[in-house]
Design an enzyme around this catalytic site. Structure first.
Site, short mmCIF file in Angstrom:
data_model
loop_
_atom_site.label_atom_id
_atom_site.label_comp_id
_atom_site.label_asym_id
_atom_site.label_seq_id
_atom_site.Cartn_x
_atom_site.Cartn_y
_atom_site.Cartn_z
CG ASP A 167 -1.88 1.14 1.27
OD1 ASP A 167 -1.98 1.87 0.27
OD2 ASP A 167 -2.56 1.31 2.31
CE LYS A 187 -0.33 3.59 3.56
NZ LYS A 187 -1.23 4.21 4.56
CD GLU A 221 -5.45 0.57 0.60
OE1 GLU A 221 -5.50 1.75 0.97
OE2 GLU A 221 -4.99 -0.34 1.32
NE ARG A 235 -11.87 3.15 4.12
CZ ARG A 235 -11.78 4.10 5.05
NH1 ARG A 235 -12.74 5.01 5.16
NH2 ARG A 235 -10.76 4.15 5.87
N1 BES Z 1 -3.24 0.04 5.19
C1 BES Z 1 -3.65 1.26 5.77
C2 BES Z 1 -3.93 1.17 7.25
C3 BES Z 1 -2.77 0.84 8.15
C4 BES Z 1 -2.14 1.84 8.85
C5 BES Z 1 -2.39 -0.48 8.36
C6 BES Z 1 -1.12 1.52 9.72
C7 BES Z 1 -1.38 -0.78 9.20
C8 BES Z 1 -0.74 0.20 9.89
C9 BES Z 1 -4.92 1.75 5.10
O1 BES Z 1 -5.10 1.40 3.78
C10 BES Z 1 -4.90 3.23 5.18
O2 BES Z 1 -4.02 3.81 4.60
N2 BES Z 1 -5.85 3.85 5.88
C11 BES Z 1 -5.92 5.23 6.03
C12 BES Z 1 -7.35 5.67 5.83
C13 BES Z 1 -7.51 7.17 5.76
C14 BES Z 1 -6.93 7.69 4.47
C15 BES Z 1 -8.97 7.49 5.84
C16 BES Z 1 -5.46 5.60 7.42
O3 BES Z 1 -5.84 4.90 8.36
O4 BES Z 1 -4.68 6.53 7.56
ZN ZN Z 2 -4.12 -0.36 3.16
ZN ZN Z 3 -4.18 2.75 2.41
#
Ligand code: BES
Ligand code: ZN
Ligand code: ZN
Length: 477
Positions: free
Chosen positions: A252, A259, A331, A333
């Site tokens: 991701d 990120k 992504e 969800r």
């Molecule tokens: N894969 C990430 C969530 C994640 C964060 C997993 C830390 C493991 C450790 C997920 O796809 C994500 O990026 N979520 C975002 C959602 C936001 C953009 C609404 C998040 O949690 O920051």
């Molecule tokens: Zn993710």
């Molecule tokens: Zn993500």
């Protein structure tokens, strides 16, 4: 590299190293088992705060571990796992590869002790040029406990193997593990453990109009894969299947909502939900779990590139709903929603999804708990929470109140993919709920799935969280 193996044996005077497990205050039980001088020494230290001692003998070392009593049975089991973990440190100091555990306590505690010892011994060494140099091999845990049946010990052995499988999958770096590799790993596990696996490739997904998974895959050089696992025992306890869904984002980047650099290496763990599902199927098939299970794994990476999905885009999901993508990093969800819609065709009794879904879950509870929510019956939730305590893969419930869902209203599509920022793990759950019409639970494992440093028998990096929990839950199902 061979993993540790657990086996039930009869207590014998073989020249194995011995581990004697005994409760505090009951060291008298070792009278006659230890040599007189050893026993005297033990009696001298028994009253103090010392919980381990060992005696070298010509035939091997005798370790004695004194377990504290605990009125809370779940805490007592966990204390035994931790004691097993501590023993591993000693065994490694002395380069011991094999032990026979002889216990003077109850069977569940002995099994928990062996479980902690076995789980802690995991190592992921395949990318070292000389892995054998890094290996600290514990090969055999022989359990001599009349109360523990052969089957029980074998079951534990297979469960440990399944957790290691899940850990291995999470620890694979993305450079060696694309969506195609994930699908191949599912197929290989199916062949090895004895469950069915079908994989839908990109063309099939296009003809099905699985628009969520396809949209997240847009900038990828590797086609998306949708894995369907099935474990159908002859005598299943359930008429309608239990469906387990695992997020399979092999990497991701966040997509165009890129990120930040810090912690990006962490994101190879974003298929931990998929690993949990595959590990669970391995354990279920090996141990002939009498529950009909379907597993669904939407797999892709989430990349940037000229074709990438852009913030503001509107996509058409597999269910037919339109979604305004505000943030391409949300992504998980989107691909899960397509899998949850797909699950409807099985008329499932219960659907549980596992996903490293939100940073919000990590911030809320750290690595010690799984945040969960859903529409399943209260009884099911209580049962799952109980399994959480029994395996120490603990859960905490979050509310799915309808007001949280208001944040997902879009003025251009049926839904948008993120809320306001607060309660991020709940709005993620509310998003998923739109694609369900059956009893459902969502487990956000973002915290406990991957550890920066080992935490007792949960080794560094992938932990395989959820495998022991779900096995326990389904066994009592
Ligand atoms: N894969 C990430 C969530 C994640 C964060 C997993 C830390 C493991 C450790 C997920 O796809 C994500 O990026 N979520 C975002 C959602 C936001 C953009 C609404 C998040 O949690 O920051
Ligand atoms: Zn993710
Ligand atoms: Zn993500």
């Amino acid at each position: 590299m061979k993993r540790v193996q657990l086996a039930a044996v009869e207590a014998d005077e073989s020249d194995d190293n011995l581990v004697l497990l005994v409760e505090k205050g009951k060291t008298d039980l070792l009278h006659g088992v230890l040599q007189p001088a050893e026993f005297d020494f033990l009696q001298q230290i028994a009253g103090r705060e010392i919980n381990t001692c060992f005696f070298p003998r010509p035939t091997g070392t005798v370790f004695i571990r004194i377990l504290k009593a605990d009125k809370d049975p779940m805490a007592a089991l966990e204390a035994a796992r931790l004691a097993g973990t501590e023993l591993l440190r000693e065994l490694r100091n002395y380069k011991i590869e094999s032990v026979q555990i002889r216990s003077f306590t109850e069977t569940p505690r002995v099994l928990a002790f062996a479980e902690g010892l076995a789980l802690a011994s995991y190592q992921f060494l395949k990318y070292y040029t000389q892995p054998e140099k890094k290996e600290k091999a514990l090969r055999w845990i022989r359990i001599a406990q009349p109360g523990a049946t052969l089957e029980e010990v074998q079951e534990l052995d297979q469960l440990v193997e399944a957790v290691f499988l899940a850990r291995n999958l999470v620890n694979e770096p993305h450079s060696h593990f694309t969506a195609l590799d994930l699908a191949a790993a599912a197929q290989q596990a199916g062949a090895e453990y004895g469950f069915e696996v079908e994989v839908l490739g990109k063309e099939k997904l296009e003809s099905l109009k699985m628009g969520g998974l396809l949209a997240i895959n847009k900038a990828s050089t590797v086609p998306p894969q949708f894995c369907i696992l099935e474990w159908k025992p002859a005598e299943a306890h359930n008429k309608k299947p239990v469906v387990l869904v695992g997020k399979g984002v092999v990497y991701d980047t966040g997509g165009l909502s890129l990120k930040p650099t810090d912690g990006m290496d962490y994101m190879k763990c974003d298929m931990a939900g998929a690993a949990t599902v595959i590990g669970l199927f391995a354990a279920a098939a090996r141990n002939q779990l009498p529950v009909h299970l379907i597993g669904l794994i939407p797999a892709t990476d989430n990349k940037i590139g000229e074709n990438a999905l852009s913030p503001g885009d509107v996509i058409r999901m597999y269910s037919g709903k339109s979604v305004e993508v505000i943030n391409t990093d949300a992504e998980g969800r989107i691909i899960l929603a397509d899998a949850l819609h797909y699950a409807k065709k099985y008329k499932p009794e219960l659907v549980i999804d596992f996903a490293t879904l939100t940073g919000a879950a990590v911030r809320a509870v750290g690595t010690q708990a799984i945040c969960y929510m859903g529409t399943a019956a209260e009884k099911t939730k209580k049962q799952l929470e109980k399994s959480g305590w029994e395996t120490y893969e603990r859960l905490i419930e979050m509310p799915l109140w309808k007001e949280y869902g208001d944040e997902l209203k879009s003025n251009i599509a049926d839904l948008k993919n993120v809320g306001s920022g607060n309660a991020g793990m709940i709005t993620a759950g509310k998003f998923l709920e739109h694609f369900t019409d059956y009893p459902w639970l969502h487990l956000d494992i973002a915290g406990p799935a991957y550890l920066r440093a080992a935490n007792a028998y949960r080794t560094k990096d992938g932990t395989g969280v959820g495998v022991r929990l779900m096995y326990r839950f389904l066994k009592q199902y």
